[in-house]
Design a protein around this motif. Structure first.
Motif, PDB file in Angstrom:
ATOM      1  N   GLU A   1     -10.849   5.471  14.800  1.00 21.15           N
ATOM      2  CA  GLU A   1     -10.892   6.057  16.028  1.00 21.15           C
ATOM      3  C   GLU A   1      -9.706   7.438  16.427  1.00 21.15           C
ATOM      4  OE1 GLU A   1     -12.111   3.941  19.084  1.00 21.15           O
ATOM      5  OE2 GLU A   1     -13.165   2.415  18.539  1.00 21.15           O
ATOM      6  N   PHE A   2      -9.016   6.517  14.991  1.00 22.49           N
ATOM      7  CA  PHE A   2      -7.988   6.970  15.448  1.00 22.49           C
ATOM      8  C   PHE A   2      -7.297   7.601  13.487  1.00 22.49           C
ATOM      9  CE2 PHE A   2      -7.693   4.310  18.694  1.00 22.49           C
ATOM     10  CZ  PHE A   2      -7.528   4.828  19.128  1.00 22.49           C
ATOM     11  N   PRO A   3      -7.375   9.308  13.545  1.00 22.33           N
ATOM     12  CA  PRO A   3      -7.742   9.479  12.002  1.00 22.33           C
ATOM     13  C   PRO A   3      -6.948  10.610  11.477  1.00 22.33           C
ATOM     14  CG  PRO A   3      -9.570  10.574  13.346  1.00 22.33           C
ATOM     15  CD  PRO A   3      -9.248  10.226  14.048  1.00 22.33           C
ATOM     16  N   GLU A   4      -6.247  10.816  12.451  1.00 21.97           N
ATOM     17  CA  GLU A   4      -4.546  11.342  12.667  1.00 21.97           C
ATOM     18  C   GLU A   4      -3.063  10.280  12.182  1.00 21.97           C
ATOM     19  OE1 GLU A   4      -4.264  14.524  11.547  1.00 21.97           O
ATOM     20  OE2 GLU A   4      -6.332  14.625  11.396  1.00 21.97           O
ATOM     21  N   VAL A   5      -3.593   8.780  12.383  1.00 19.88           N
ATOM     22  CA  VAL A   5      -2.647   8.129  11.887  1.00 19.88           C
ATOM     23  C   VAL A   5      -2.119   7.760  10.673  1.00 19.88           C
ATOM     24  CG1 VAL A   5      -1.690   5.763  13.287  1.00 19.88           C
ATOM     25  CG2 VAL A   5      -3.013   7.009  14.261  1.00 19.88           C
ATOM     26  N   LEU A   6      -0.885   7.474  10.463  1.00 15.97           N
ATOM     27  CA  LEU A   6      -0.853   7.144   8.852  1.00 15.97           C
ATOM     28  C   LEU A   6      -0.225   6.283   9.047  1.00 15.97           C
ATOM     29  CD1 LEU A   6       0.092   8.042   6.315  1.00 15.97           C
ATOM     30  CD2 LEU A   6       1.889   7.341   6.521  1.00 15.97           C
ATOM     31  N   VAL A   7      -1.240   5.428   7.799  1.00 13.19           N
ATOM     32  CA  VAL A   7      -1.013   4.192   7.780  1.00 13.19           C
ATOM     33  C   VAL A   7      -0.659   3.472   6.503  1.00 13.19           C
ATOM     34  CG1 VAL A   7      -3.294   1.221   7.303  1.00 13.19           C
ATOM     35  CG2 VAL A   7      -3.398   3.447   9.076  1.00 13.19           C
ATOM     36  N   VAL A   8       0.685   2.249   6.500  1.00 11.88           N
ATOM     37  CA  VAL A   8       1.001   2.179   5.143  1.00 11.88           C
ATOM     38  C   VAL A   8       1.116   1.032   5.269  1.00 11.88           C
ATOM     39  CG1 VAL A   8       2.907   2.769   3.985  1.00 11.88           C
ATOM     40  CG2 VAL A   8       2.909   4.459   5.687  1.00 11.88           C
ATOM     41  N   GLU A   9       0.785   0.037   3.490  1.00  7.91           N
ATOM     42  CA  GLU A   9       0.560  -1.142   3.256  1.00  7.91           C
ATOM     43  C   GLU A   9       1.702  -1.399   2.732  1.00  7.91           C
ATOM     44  OE1 GLU A   9      -3.499  -3.019   3.835  1.00  7.91           O
ATOM     45  OE2 GLU A   9      -3.457  -1.412   2.240  1.00  7.91           O
ATOM     46  N   ASP A  10       2.308  -2.631   2.642  1.00  9.10           N
ATOM     47  CA  ASP A  10       3.783  -3.079   2.178  1.00  9.10           C
ATOM     48  C   ASP A  10       2.734  -4.403   1.444  1.00  9.10           C
ATOM     49  OD1 ASP A  10       5.592  -3.316   0.417  1.00  9.10           O
ATOM     50  OD2 ASP A  10       7.084  -4.103   2.184  1.00  9.10           O
ATOM     51  N   ASP A  11       2.236  -4.087   0.005  1.00 10.04           N
ATOM     52  CA  ASP A  11       1.883  -5.133  -0.800  1.00 10.04           C
ATOM     53  C   ASP A  11       3.053  -6.079  -1.818  1.00 10.04           C
ATOM     54  OD1 ASP A  11      -0.299  -7.783  -1.487  1.00 10.04           O
ATOM     55  OD2 ASP A  11      -1.165  -5.332  -2.766  1.00 10.04           O
ATOM     56  N   TYR A  12       4.071  -6.218  -0.940  1.00 13.06           N
ATOM     57  CA  TYR A  12       4.672  -6.478  -1.585  1.00 13.06           C
ATOM     58  C   TYR A  12       5.558  -7.957  -2.920  1.00 13.06           C
ATOM     59  CZ  TYR A  12       6.570 -10.919   1.440  1.00 13.06           C
ATOM     60  OH  TYR A  12       6.354 -11.474   2.057  1.00 13.06           O
ATOM     61  N   THR A  13       4.339  -8.202  -2.484  1.00 12.31           N
ATOM     62  CA  THR A  13       3.940  -9.822  -3.158  1.00 12.31           C
ATOM     63  C   THR A  13       2.869  -9.672  -4.652  1.00 12.31           C
ATOM     64  OG1 THR A  13       2.617 -10.605  -1.204  1.00 12.31           O
ATOM     65  CG2 THR A  13       4.502 -11.237  -1.764  1.00 12.31           C
TER      66      THR A  13
ATOM     67  N   PRO B   1      -8.151  -8.438   1.113  1.00 17.28           N
ATOM     68  CA  PRO B   1      -9.377  -7.212   1.586  1.00 17.28           C
ATOM     69  C   PRO B   1      -7.923  -6.772   2.281  1.00 17.28           C
ATOM     70  CG  PRO B   1     -10.120  -9.206   2.620  1.00 17.28           C
ATOM     71  CD  PRO B   1      -8.792  -9.581   2.139  1.00 17.28           C
ATOM     72  N   THR B   2      -7.822  -4.960   1.924  1.00 16.99           N
ATOM     73  CA  THR B   2      -6.844  -4.346   2.461  1.00 16.99           C
ATOM     74  C   THR B   2      -7.308  -2.683   2.749  1.00 16.99           C
ATOM     75  OG1 THR B   2      -6.717  -2.860   0.294  1.00 16.99           O
ATOM     76  CG2 THR B   2      -5.228  -5.099   0.291  1.00 16.99           C
ATOM     77  N   LEU B   3      -7.015  -2.391   3.788  1.00  9.78           N
ATOM     78  CA  LEU B   3      -6.457  -0.851   4.363  1.00  9.78           C
ATOM     79  C   LEU B   3      -7.455  -0.096   3.983  1.00  9.78           C
ATOM     80  CD1 LEU B   3      -5.077  -1.263   7.717  1.00  9.78           C
ATOM     81  CD2 LEU B   3      -6.634  -2.405   7.203  1.00  9.78           C
ATOM     82  N   ALA B   4      -5.983  -0.485   2.681  1.00  2.00           N
ATOM     83  CA  ALA B   4      -6.273   1.010   1.556  1.00  2.00           C
ATOM     84  C   ALA B   4      -7.585   1.194   0.760  1.00  2.00           C
ATOM     85  CB  ALA B   4      -5.440   1.167   1.071  1.00  2.00           C
ATOM     86  N   ALA B   5      -8.438   0.091   1.067  1.00  4.09           N
ATOM     87  CA  ALA B   5      -9.304   0.506   0.324  1.00  4.09           C
ATOM     88  C   ALA B   5     -10.953   0.955   1.042  1.00  4.09           C
ATOM     89  CB  ALA B   5      -9.718  -1.279  -0.692  1.00  4.09           C
ATOM     90  N   SER B   6     -10.280   1.350   2.118  1.00  5.65           N
ATOM     91  CA  SER B   6     -10.992   1.120   3.352  1.00  5.65           C
ATOM     92  C   SER B   6     -11.475   2.530   3.613  1.00  5.65           C
ATOM     93  CB  SER B   6     -11.251   0.170   4.442  1.00  5.65           C
ATOM     94  OG  SER B   6     -10.925  -1.236   4.105  1.00  5.65           O
ATOM     95  N   GLY B   7     -11.145   3.375   2.707  1.00  3.74           N
ATOM     96  CA  GLY B   7     -11.474   4.978   3.327  1.00  3.74           C
ATOM     97  C   GLY B   7     -11.209   5.845   4.243  1.00  3.74           C
ATOM     98  N   LEU B   8      -9.796   5.721   4.435  1.00  3.30           N
ATOM     99  CA  LEU B   8      -9.082   5.733   6.126  1.00  3.30           C
ATOM    100  C   LEU B   8      -8.214   6.867   5.374  1.00  3.30           C
ATOM    101  CD1 LEU B   8      -6.740   2.950   7.006  1.00  3.30           C
ATOM    102  CD2 LEU B   8      -8.728   3.608   8.282  1.00  3.30           C
ATOM    103  N   GLY B   9      -8.381   7.827   6.665  1.00  5.70           N
ATOM    104  CA  GLY B   9      -8.359   9.384   5.623  1.00  5.70           C
ATOM    105  C   GLY B   9      -6.804   9.778   5.684  1.00  5.70           C
ATOM    106  N   ARG B  10      -6.066   8.959   6.515  1.00  4.30           N
ATOM    107  CA  ARG B  10      -3.918   9.267   6.759  1.00  4.30           C
ATOM    108  C   ARG B  10      -3.760   7.548   5.762  1.00  4.30           C
ATOM    109  NH1 ARG B  10      -0.979  12.962   7.578  1.00  4.30           N
ATOM    110  NH2 ARG B  10       0.161  11.561   6.188  1.00  4.30           N
ATOM    111  N   TRP B  11      -3.803   7.458   4.702  1.00  5.52           N
ATOM    112  CA  TRP B  11      -2.625   6.013   4.449  1.00  5.52           C
ATOM    113  C   TRP B  11      -1.944   6.298   3.022  1.00  5.52           C
ATOM    114  CZ3 TRP B  11      -4.175   4.053  -0.981  1.00  5.52           C
ATOM    115  CH2 TRP B  11      -5.506   5.099  -1.552  1.00  5.52           C
ATOM    116  N   ALA B  12      -1.532   5.119   2.910  1.00  8.06           N
ATOM    117  CA  ALA B  12      -0.568   4.583   1.956  1.00  8.06           C
ATOM    118  C   ALA B  12      -0.288   3.344   0.897  1.00  8.06           C
ATOM    119  CB  ALA B  12       0.805   5.493   2.333  1.00  8.06           C
TER     120      ALA B  12
END
Length: 439
Positions: free
Chosen positions: A247-259, A268-279
């Motif tokens: 619902e907020f496609p301009e928000v940048l989502v950053v996942e820190d998968d440090y382990t 399950p990760t947000l990064a694999a879910s087709g979001l517009g802005r992600w890392a």
């Protein structure tokens, strides 16, 4: 109020510089109150507006915070000086640091020969061999890997992303409790933190919804082994969060998968879910050691391009010597076996402590990772009490914004046979302090 340091200056810039100097020299400590605006203006013979402008600049740079009627105080981790962890007292078992067991870290083998290079590596910052290994690393877990890049560690990467995407005063949603270095970093960049509550499945949907509706420009989260609670996304939780974020496609989502590699099945990760802005950012410090200051990042085209554009103008590239070292380590079957042995040991050690604490009626969370989070009423009493028994644990205040008090215990070095003794000592400390312990 701080009375040992006299603030000087006749301009906003001069006043701000005086306060910064006091902080950097230790004359103004975290939590010290600055004089009220009008009082300092009278003392210095300047207008209240000049002092207010100075305080505003100090807040923007993360040096001070405003606490309503509590006034303006020095930040807990002012960006003018690095906050170092407290020294472990001699003779204590260090369960505060959160570091991996050296027994499960490989010996580093840099290239035997390093030939001189003409010019710079800006035209080819990534070694093809490591880039290919990095793509495979992300793709194996379902993370889109068409575009990857490198940085000097997770915080270096996250700082660069937030710097190019946001402007001073913008808001970032962060986990609460969360990674203490990130909680230091965000205000140091002049950004506002919006705390998002965490349960055993990660960020809670209601708290994230509130943060998104408040206008945050970025979300930083951890898909598994969340520091400090050990939370990991379930598929259902991931789907709930993704539904909100769409619902907020301009928000940048950053996942820190440090382990990655020391934490078992992939969450399950947000990064694999087709979001517009992600890392998604991955590091190797926990599996290969802290000397390898490297992070790999996958992301959408815009995010990767903006990160690399800024990096090109600053550090330019990650050392190719370090990259060659990583290629050797990430391709070595013996290293993979060592890392797998560490993963099994960390899981056994963490669960042993949770079970031991549970046998004394002490609730602890730690579904994944290399530590457990134990709610208590008085952090200082528990930390000091365990110190008398020979244990050194971390007060939860380093990790919290508004969530209740707790302590974090790192289990990476805690052998299963020692878990019972620690749990017994913990219970003794709580019994000695029944008047202040909240369960």
């Amino acid at each position: 109020m701080a009375t040992q340091y006299s603030i000087s200056g006749t301009t906003a810039k001069g006043i701000a510089a005086s306060v910064e100097r006091g902080i950097s020299e230790g004359e103004l400590a975290p939590g010290d109150a600055l004089p009220p605006v009008r009082r300092l203006a009278d003392d210095l013979g300047v207008s209240p507006g000049t002092v207010a402008t100075a305080y505003k600049e100090l807040r923007r740079r993360g040096l001070v915070v405003t606490r309503g009627r509590g006034g303006t105080v020095v930040a807990e981790a002012p960006s003018v000086a690095s906050r170092r962890p407290p020294q472990v007292p001699p003779g204590l078992v260090d369960l505060a640091g959160g570091h991996p067991d050296p027994a499960f870290l490989p010996v580093l083998r840099p290239p035997a020969e390093v030939h001189p290079t003409f010019g710079s590596h800006r035209a080819s910052p990534r070694l093809p061999a490591l880039e290919e290994l990095t793509r495979a690393w992300f793709a194996r877990d379902g993370v889109p890997a068409e575009r990857v890049t490198f940085a000097h560690g997770a915080l270096d990467c996250i700082a660069r992303l937030l710097s190019v995407e946001l402007r001073p005063g913008d808001a970032v949603a962060v986990e609460d409790p969360g990674f203490h270095h990130l909680l230091d970093l965000v205000p140091a960049l002049g950004l506002r933190m919006v705390p998002v509550a965490v349960d055993e499945e990660g960020m809670t949907p209601d708290a994230l919804r509130t943060a998104l509706r408040s206008g945050v420009r970025a979300v930083v989260c951890t898909p598994r082994a969340q520091n400090p609670t050990g939370a990991s996304f379930t598929r259902a939780r991931r789907d709930e969060l993704v539904s909100l974020l769409r619902e907020f496609p301009e928000v940048l989502v950053v996942e820190d998968d440090y382990t990655v590699e020391i934490e078992g099945p992939v969450a399950p990760t947000l990064a694999a879910s087709g979001l517009g802005r992600w890392a998604q950012v991955r590091t190797v410090s926990k599996r290969l050691g802290i000397n390898l200051r490297w992070a790999g990042m996958a992301g959408d085209p815009v995010t990767i391009a903006r990160h690399d554009g800024r990096m090109l103008m600053t550090s330019g590239w990650v050392s190719h010597i370090l990259q060659e070292t990583l290629v050797g380590l990430m391709s070595d079957p013996a290293v993979a076996r060592l890392v797998a042995a560490g993963e099994a040991a960390y899981t056994k050690r963490r669960l042993a402590l949770i079970d031991a604490l549970g046998s004394y009626g002490i609730r602890a969370t730690g579904a994944s990772g290399i530590g457990v989070w134990v709610p208590v009423r008085d952090e200082s009493a528990v930390v000091n009490g365990l110190r008398t028994h020979g244990w050194w644990v971390a007060a939860g205040s380093r990790f919290r914004i508004v969530t209740p008090t707790a302590v974090r215990i790192s289990t990476a070095l805690l052998l299963p046979e020692d878990a019972e003794r620690l749990a017994r000592d913990f219970a003794d400390v709580l019994r000695d302090r029944q008047a202040v312990y909240g369960g």
